[in-house]
Structures are given as C-alpha cells and as structure tokens.
Write a protein that holds these residues in place. Structure first.
Motif, PDB file in Angstrom:
ATOM      1  N   GLU A 301       0.824  -1.211   0.000  1.00 53.21           N
ATOM      2  CA  GLU A 301       0.000   0.000   0.000  1.00 53.21           C
ATOM      3  C   GLU A 301       0.856   1.258   0.000  1.00 53.21           C
ATOM      4  N   ILE A 302       0.492   2.216  -0.862  1.00 49.23           N
ATOM      5  CA  ILE A 302       1.060   3.559  -0.823  1.00 49.23           C
ATOM      6  C   ILE A 302      -0.095   4.544  -0.928  1.00 49.23           C
ATOM      7  N   SER A 303       0.159   5.792  -0.657  1.00 48.27           N
ATOM      8  CA  SER A 303      -0.889   6.810  -0.738  1.00 48.27           C
ATOM      9  C   SER A 303      -1.038   7.308  -2.168  1.00 48.27           C
ATOM     10  N   GLY A 304      -2.148   7.971  -2.435  1.00 50.80           N
ATOM     11  CA  GLY A 304      -2.335   8.578  -3.739  1.00 50.80           C
ATOM     12  C   GLY A 304      -1.268   9.611  -4.033  1.00 50.80           C
ATOM     13  N   GLU A 305      -0.842  10.355  -3.011  1.00 51.26           N
ATOM     14  CA  GLU A 305       0.196  11.366  -3.201  1.00 51.26           C
ATOM     15  C   GLU A 305       1.525  10.713  -3.562  1.00 51.26           C
ATOM     16  N   GLU A 306       1.841   9.582  -2.913  1.00 52.96           N
ATOM     17  CA  GLU A 306       3.085   8.879  -3.243  1.00 52.96           C
ATOM     18  C   GLU A 306       3.050   8.333  -4.666  1.00 52.96           C
ATOM     19  N   ALA A 307       1.889   7.792  -5.064  1.00 50.01           N
ATOM     20  CA  ALA A 307       1.751   7.265  -6.423  1.00 50.01           C
ATOM     21  C   ALA A 307       1.956   8.365  -7.454  1.00 50.01           C
ATOM     22  N   GLU A 308       1.391   9.540  -7.175  1.00 48.81           N
ATOM     23  CA  GLU A 308       1.538  10.670  -8.090  1.00 48.81           C
ATOM     24  C   GLU A 308       2.991  11.125  -8.162  1.00 48.81           C
ATOM     25  N   GLU A 309       3.663  11.171  -6.997  1.00 47.55           N
ATOM     26  CA  GLU A 309       5.063  11.592  -6.966  1.00 47.55           C
ATOM     27  C   GLU A 309       5.948  10.624  -7.748  1.00 47.55           C
ATOM     28  N   LEU A 310       5.707   9.327  -7.594  1.00 49.61           N
ATOM     29  CA  LEU A 310       6.469   8.321  -8.338  1.00 49.61           C
ATOM     30  C   LEU A 310       6.257   8.482  -9.840  1.00 49.61           C
ATOM     31  N   TYR A 311       5.019   8.745 -10.230  1.00 48.19           N
ATOM     32  CA  TYR A 311       4.700   8.936 -11.643  1.00 48.19           C
ATOM     33  C   TYR A 311       5.425  10.156 -12.205  1.00 48.19           C
ATOM     34  N   LEU A 312       5.385  11.260 -11.476  1.00 48.07           N
ATOM     35  CA  LEU A 312       6.031  12.483 -11.953  1.00 48.07           C
ATOM     36  C   LEU A 312       7.545  12.323 -12.028  1.00 48.07           C
ATOM     37  N   GLU A 313       8.121  11.584 -11.077  1.00 50.76           N
ATOM     38  CA  GLU A 313       9.565  11.337 -11.105  1.00 50.76           C
ATOM     39  C   GLU A 313       9.950  10.549 -12.353  1.00 50.76           C
ATOM     40  N   ARG A 314       9.164   9.524 -12.677  1.00 49.58           N
ATOM     41  CA  ARG A 314       9.484   8.743 -13.871  1.00 49.58           C
ATOM     42  C   ARG A 314       9.299   9.565 -15.138  1.00 49.58           C
ATOM     43  N   GLU A 315       8.243  10.363 -15.193  1.00 48.94           N
ATOM     44  CA  GLU A 315       8.036  11.212 -16.360  1.00 48.94           C
ATOM     45  C   GLU A 315       9.198  12.197 -16.532  1.00 48.94           C
ATOM     46  N   HIS A 316       9.705  12.698 -15.413  1.00 48.80           N
ATOM     47  CA  HIS A 316      10.863  13.591 -15.474  1.00 48.80           C
ATOM     48  C   HIS A 316      12.067  12.852 -16.044  1.00 48.80           C
ATOM     49  N   ASP A 317      12.313  11.632 -15.578  1.00 46.02           N
ATOM     50  CA  ASP A 317      13.433  10.829 -16.084  1.00 46.02           C
ATOM     51  C   ASP A 317      13.273  10.547 -17.578  1.00 46.02           C
ATOM     52  N   LEU A 318      12.057  10.250 -18.010  1.00 48.30           N
ATOM     53  CA  LEU A 318      11.814   9.968 -19.426  1.00 48.30           C
ATOM     54  C   LEU A 318      12.030  11.210 -20.285  1.00 48.30           C
ATOM     55  N   SER A 319      11.651  12.360 -19.762  1.00 48.18           N
ATOM     56  CA  SER A 319      11.872  13.596 -20.522  1.00 48.18           C
ATOM     57  C   SER A 319      13.362  13.893 -20.655  1.00 48.18           C
ATOM     58  N   LEU A 320      14.148  13.554 -19.625  1.00 50.69           N
ATOM     59  CA  LEU A 320      15.596  13.730 -19.699  1.00 50.69           C
ATOM     60  C   LEU A 320      16.211  12.802 -20.738  1.00 50.69           C
ATOM     61  N   ILE A 321      15.686  11.581 -20.835  1.00 51.70           N
ATOM     62  CA  ILE A 321      16.171  10.640 -21.848  1.00 51.70           C
ATOM     63  C   ILE A 321      15.909  11.183 -23.243  1.00 51.70           C
ATOM     64  N   THR A 322      14.690  11.683 -23.454  1.00 47.10           N
ATOM     65  CA  THR A 322      14.349  12.267 -24.753  1.00 47.10           C
ATOM     66  C   THR A 322      15.264  13.437 -25.086  1.00 47.10           C
ATOM     67  N   MET A 323      15.515  14.280 -24.100  1.00 44.78           N
ATOM     68  CA  MET A 323      16.370  15.443 -24.320  1.00 44.78           C
ATOM     69  C   MET A 323      17.796  15.018 -24.638  1.00 44.78           C
ATOM     70  N   ALA A 324      18.301  14.024 -23.916  1.00 48.75           N
ATOM     71  CA  ALA A 324      19.684  13.576 -24.127  1.00 48.75           C
ATOM     72  C   ALA A 324      19.866  13.015 -25.537  1.00 48.75           C
ATOM     73  N   ILE A 325      18.898  12.231 -26.007  1.00 49.99           N
ATOM     74  CA  ILE A 325      19.007  11.666 -27.360  1.00 49.99           C
ATOM     75  C   ILE A 325      18.911  12.778 -28.396  1.00 49.99           C
ATOM     76  N   SER A 326      18.015  13.726 -28.180  1.00 54.49           N
ATOM     77  CA  SER A 326      17.868  14.836 -29.116  1.00 54.49           C
ATOM     78  C   SER A 326      19.152  15.654 -29.208  1.00 54.49           C
ATOM     79  N   LEU A 327      19.747  15.967 -28.056  1.00 55.37           N
ATOM     80  CA  LEU A 327      20.964  16.782 -28.043  1.00 55.37           C
ATOM     81  C   LEU A 327      22.127  16.062 -28.716  1.00 55.37           C
ATOM     82  N   LYS A 328      22.097  14.735 -28.640  1.00 58.36           N
ATOM     83  CA  LYS A 328      23.192  13.958 -29.242  1.00 58.36           C
ATOM     84  C   LYS A 328      23.143  14.013 -30.769  1.00 58.36           C
ATOM     85  N   TYR A 329      21.943  14.192 -31.333  1.00 60.15           N
ATOM     86  CA  TYR A 329      21.817  14.091 -32.774  1.00 60.15           C
ATOM     87  C   TYR A 329      21.397  15.378 -33.479  1.00 60.15           C
ATOM     88  N   ILE A 330      21.111  16.431 -32.723  1.00 56.59           N
ATOM     89  CA  ILE A 330      20.710  17.695 -33.364  1.00 56.59           C
ATOM     90  C   ILE A 330      21.789  18.754 -33.182  1.00 56.59           C
TER      91      ILE A 330
END
Length: 330
Positions: A301-330
């Motif tokens: 069990e986790i709280s709704g707030e914890e679930a949201e925080e985990l989701y936002l953290e992963r989305e942040h990590d995914l956006s960094l991955i997208t940015m890193a690949i873009s910067l490597k090739y543009i």
C-alpha cells in the motif's frame, strides 16, 4: 522501411499508447500493455512516444527486412537475434535489406516491443493505431499479425530519427555504443506491486484487507490483455451491498462475487460492477504487463500522493532521456 512476417509468434499486434477519447462510448483504452517498454523502444530510434510499435507476446517469432531498416526493441518477453548474435535492447539497430531477425525466449517476462524509425504505418481508428482484437478494429486490419503480412513505416522521419539513420546506415548491421537503461527506471523488487486503496476497501472485513496486503497471489492461466485473474486467498465482504456499474480503468483491482481478485489491464471494459479494492500505481503497471501465468506477486500500500510523486519522477526521467538523445543528434 518494410518488413515481412515470417513467423508471427503467439500474439503479435500493433499498439500505441491507446485511445482515451472514447471511454464515454464504452471503447476500451487498449494500447501497449507495457507502456514503459513501448515508449523506450520509440525513444531509442528518435520517435514520438505514441508512434505505433509491434507488441510481441512471448517469443518464437521472426521477420525479414525487405528494405534497410532502423529499429529498436524493449521489454522482457524476448531477445532479438541476428546471425546467431543477441542484439542489445533499448538502442537503435540498423539492418540491411534481406536481414532475418528472430525473437527467442527471455524467461524474465512476457512482452516485447519493436519500434521502427517513423513508427509502423497503419490507419488511425478513433485517433489511435492500437489493435482492439475483441471488436476487430485498429492496428493491422483489426487482427493479430500473421505469416506473410507486410508492414511499412511512416516515410516521414523527424529530425532525430533522420540523424540517427544517417549516422548508422551501412551495408551491414550497425548500432551505437549508447543505450537507454530501462533497469534504472524499474524497482528492484518486481514482484512487489504498489497499490492505492480504492473506494470499496471498507466493504471487506479486516482479515481480508490484511490478507490482501500481506498475502501472495499467483497469475491464473485465464489472464489476458483484458485482465489478470489472481489465485490466492479469497476475500470476504462484511457488508451486503452490490455496486452499480461504475468507472474502471487499467490498473483497477476488482473483487469478484466469489472473492477472487482481477487486475484490469489494457483491453478492460470501461465500467464494472465488482467492488474496487485498490488501484495499481501507474509506475507499476509495466511490471504487471510482464507477469506470466504462474508468477507470484504481493501488494504494497502507498498513498495517492506517493503514487503521483512516483509517476512524476518517472516522467521527469523519461523527458531527460528524450532530451539527451535529441541533443546527441541535433
């Protein structure tokens, strides 16, 4: 870019991130079961996250590159093999025309996603390319892939995909040194599924709630893209109530009339009448997508707030991955 299917495997379909705009008309979301693997396969070739991929269930499949192709794959259901060499996951792979690529079993999971630069080109149905097999629409002719099917990619590549292709295009297999670390985006304990307790939790007695949060459940053979039936201790309601049909989504955990649990998945119905005891945290739905019949899980069990925080953290990590690949090739 074009491939032909030599061996389609147990269940292979075209999927994207699903159709969310028609839930009010009782149209399921569908889309990739393991959304994280789907997105990472796309990112590795510079695609948008929502571009269509092929979702392979288990392995024992193969295809031929009818033209030079730039692809990537992600997920725990299979390894890609070319000329008896295992291909690395989560990185762009260039194959010359005539290449035959096989998928062999990976015992860890169940589903693998194959992306092509530009995305697989199939018609949009209700603003999505996802296959919904039950109704026979979306994807490739509304059905699973078959032997001799020919799939083509979108011919218009974005700037990142074009740059990756231009750097890798050769007369033989080539790929870069870098790869996306999917492992760093997943918890170490993959059999521990984090959940937020839901509306009807108070309908069950204390023993059942304790059993739900401490017991071990196994995936039943009846499980599919619509839902996972769980084998384990049955839960008991303490109130004589029946639930009017109400909204459910992928990740909702229902308790059937016999006290068994069902985790709703990508092709689930939009409403249901079984009590909702919990909801799987969005970041752990990819873990559920890789579960096989016989696998064991526990809920935490986790709280709704914890679930949201985990989701936002992963989305942040995914956006960094997208940015890193873009910067490597543009």
């Amino acid at each position: 870019m074009k491939i032909s299917i030599i061996k389609p495997g147990l269940l292979s379909t075209i999927q994207d991130m699903g159709r969310y705009r028609y839930l009010s008309q009782a149209v399921p979301v569908s889309g990739a079961m393991d959304e994280l693997a789907h997105r990472l396969a796309n990112k590795a070739v510079g695609n948008d996250d929502n571009d269509a991929t092929i979702e392979f269930t288990y392995a024992d499949a193969s295809f031929k590159a009818e033209t030079p192709i730039l692809i990537s794959y992600s997920g725990d259901g299979a390894f890609l093999v070319y000329n008896n060499e295992l291909m690395p996951a989560e990185k762009p792979l260039f194959f010359p025309a005539g290449s035959v690529i096989r998928l062999i079993n990976n015992p860890i999971g169940m589903r693998t996603y194959l992306a092509v630069a530009g995305g697989w080109e199939v018609p949009d149905v209700m603003k999505s390319k996802s296959t919904y097999l039950t109704a026979g629409f979306g994807g490739f002719k509304g059905r699973k892939l078959q032997k001799a099917d020919v799939l083509v990619s979108n011919t218009i590549l974005n700037e990142v995909s074009s740059k990756i292709l231009s750097q890798l295009i050769e007369r033989s297999l080539t790929y870069p040194h870098w790869r996306i670390s999917r492992e760093s985006l997943l918890p170490k304990k993959r059999q521990k599924i984090r959940v937020v307790l839901a509306n009807e939790i108070c309908w069950f007695d204390a023993t059942s709630i304790l059993s739900f949060l401490t017991g071990t459940y196994s995936i039943d053979l009846r499980s599919n893209r619509m839902g996972y039936h769980l084998s384990g201790k049955r839960l008991v309601k303490k109130v004589k109530k029946e639930l009017l049909s109400t909204a459910v989504t992928p990740g909702t955990i229902q308790v059937t009339g016999s006290g068994n649990l069902v985790i709703l998945m990508a092709d689930c119905q939009t409403t249901g009448g079984y009590p909702r005891i919990a909801h799987v945290a969005a970041v752990d739905l990819p873990l559920c997508a890789q579960l096989k019949p016989g696998d064991s899980i526990q809920f935490s069990e986790i709280s709704g707030e914890e679930a949201e925080e985990l989701y936002l953290e992963r989305e942040h990590d995914l956006s960094l991955i997208t940015m890193a690949i873009s910067l490597k090739y543009i």
